[in-house]
Design an enzyme around this catalytic site. Structure first.
Site, PDB file in Angstrom:
ATOM      1  N   SER A  50       0.840  -1.209   0.000  1.00  0.00           N
ATOM      2  CA  SER A  50       0.000   0.000   0.000  1.00  0.00           C
ATOM      3  C   SER A  50       0.869   1.250   0.000  1.00  0.00           C
ATOM      4  O   SER A  50       0.389   2.343  -0.298  1.00  0.00           O
ATOM      5  CB  SER A  50      -0.935   0.002   1.215  1.00  0.00           C
ATOM      6  OG  SER A  50      -0.199  -0.204   2.412  1.00  0.00           O
ATOM      7  N   GLU A 119      -0.180 -12.502  -1.895  1.00  0.00           N
ATOM      8  CA  GLU A 119      -1.604 -12.486  -2.247  1.00  0.00           C
ATOM      9  C   GLU A 119      -1.911 -13.649  -3.179  1.00  0.00           C
ATOM     10  O   GLU A 119      -1.276 -13.779  -4.227  1.00  0.00           O
ATOM     11  CB  GLU A 119      -1.967 -11.175  -2.957  1.00  0.00           C
ATOM     12  CG  GLU A 119      -1.825  -9.946  -2.072  1.00  0.00           C
ATOM     13  CD  GLU A 119      -2.203  -8.651  -2.796  1.00  0.00           C
ATOM     14  OE1 GLU A 119      -2.794  -8.705  -3.894  1.00  0.00           O
ATOM     15  OE2 GLU A 119      -1.880  -7.589  -2.254  1.00  0.00           O
ATOM     16  N   GLU A 186      -9.237  -9.640   3.544  1.00  0.00           N
ATOM     17  CA  GLU A 186      -9.565  -8.245   3.217  1.00  0.00           C
ATOM     18  C   GLU A 186     -10.924  -8.156   2.536  1.00  0.00           C
ATOM     19  O   GLU A 186     -11.177  -8.831   1.523  1.00  0.00           O
ATOM     20  CB  GLU A 186      -8.473  -7.655   2.304  1.00  0.00           C
ATOM     21  CG  GLU A 186      -8.770  -6.197   1.929  1.00  0.00           C
ATOM     22  CD  GLU A 186      -7.576  -5.445   1.365  1.00  0.00           C
ATOM     23  OE1 GLU A 186      -6.461  -6.022   1.284  1.00  0.00           O
ATOM     24  OE2 GLU A 186      -7.750  -4.265   1.021  1.00  0.00           O
TER      25      GLU A 186
HETATM   26  O1  KIV Z   1      -0.513  -3.446   1.458  1.00  0.00           O
HETATM   27  C1  KIV Z   1      -1.163  -3.396   2.497  1.00  0.00           C
HETATM   28  O2  KIV Z   1      -1.169  -2.405   3.230  1.00  0.00           O
HETATM   29  C2  KIV Z   1      -1.950  -4.564   2.872  1.00  0.00           C
HETATM   30  C3  KIV Z   1      -2.976  -4.379   3.935  1.00  0.00           C
HETATM   31  C4  KIV Z   1      -4.127  -3.632   3.392  1.00  0.00           C
HETATM   32  C5  KIV Z   1      -3.390  -5.665   4.559  1.00  0.00           C
HETATM   33  O3  KIV Z   1      -1.811  -5.607   2.308  1.00  0.00           O
END
Ligand code: KIV
Length: 267
Positions: A50, A119, A186
């Protein structure tokens, strides 16, 4: 005792889940915030990809490189004393082969990660097995998988139909059999997340997945009210004129006592 030896470990998180103590996780991208989060009692710091959105300003996590993940992992590991440090594997750094995943996961571990997050569902099970057999703890990530945003067609809740819920249950089982030791869920219906958690095989960390998970995670810049477009499942903990440290402390308390997430934060 060294700083590394006093850190939370992967088995310690499993023990917390087993004892019914909720796990408070936040994303973190630098040493200064790592120290604040650590002092406030956050159990685990996720260097999430993120960072491509909240730091890099990109529209998705896809442009994030492994080198960027390594740099931010090194920063967070330098600032954290107690919390477990886990790092996302960036898009394109683990999908091609088990060998590719191992070589890149090893670089994140060398930078200070204690665990890596990938993922994907059952198709990833051979990769998880390969990493775990070579000493790398793995966290799975099911439900909304932001690296697949273009396949899914947006940042949408997953597992809402019986067919997709069944696939998610099967994916969770395949990943658990392969050896994941933590599972992020999520944007999935609260009832489904609670059901997967109740299997008890692997501790779950919810984000927009209701209160029935073993713990919660939020993107740091969302819960501090910095990112301008937070999702519905986010609560801003910076209201009431709190300091950042007090806001993080309020988050830890709310996760541990079960008052976050409230009904307005899940599906
Ligand atoms: O990249 C991220 O911050 C995440 C969280 C939203 C779990 O994978």
């Amino acid at each position: 005792m060294t700083a590394a030896a006093s850190r939370r470990t992967v088995p310690a998180l499993a023990a917390m889940a087993h004892a019914g103590e909720k796990i408070a996780m936040l994303t973190c991208y630098d040493a200064s915030f790592a120290a604040v989060l650590d002092r406030a009692g956050v159990d685990a710091l996720l260097i999430g990809d993120s960072l491509g959105m909240v730091i890099g300003g990109h529209a998705s996590t896809l442009p994030v490189t492994l080198d960027e993940m390594i740099y931010h992992t090194r920063c967070v590991a330098a600032g954290a004393r107690q919390a477990l440090v886990l790092a996302d594997m960036s898009f394109g750094s683990y999908q091609a082969s088990r060998e590719q995943a191992y070589a890149n996961a090893a670089r994140l571990m060398a930078a200070g990660a204690q665990m890596v997050k990938l993922e994907g569902g059952a198709w990833l099970a051979p990769t998880v097995e390969f990493l775990v057999a070579r000493g790398i703890p793995v966290c799975g990530h099911l439900g909304l998988q932001p690296q697949s945003v273009h396949r899914v067609g947006g940042y949408k809740a997953q597992g809402k139909t019986e067919a997709s819920a069944r696939v998610l249950r099967e994916d969770a089982q395949a990943l658990a059999m392969a050896g994941i030791e933590l599972l992020v869920l999520e944007m999935v219906p609260a009832a489904l997340a609670a059901e997967v958690t109740a299997q008890g095989t692997v501790p779950t960390i919810g984000i927009g997945a209701g209160p029935g998970c073993s713990g919660q995670v939020l993107v740091l810049y969302d819960m501090l009210g910095i990112y301008p477009k937070p999702a519905r499942f986010v609560r801003n903990f910076m209201t009431d004129g709190k300091t950042i440290e007090a806001a993080i402390g309020a988050y830890v308390t709310a996760v541990k006592d079960g008052s976050f997430p409230g009904p307005e934060h899940y599906f």
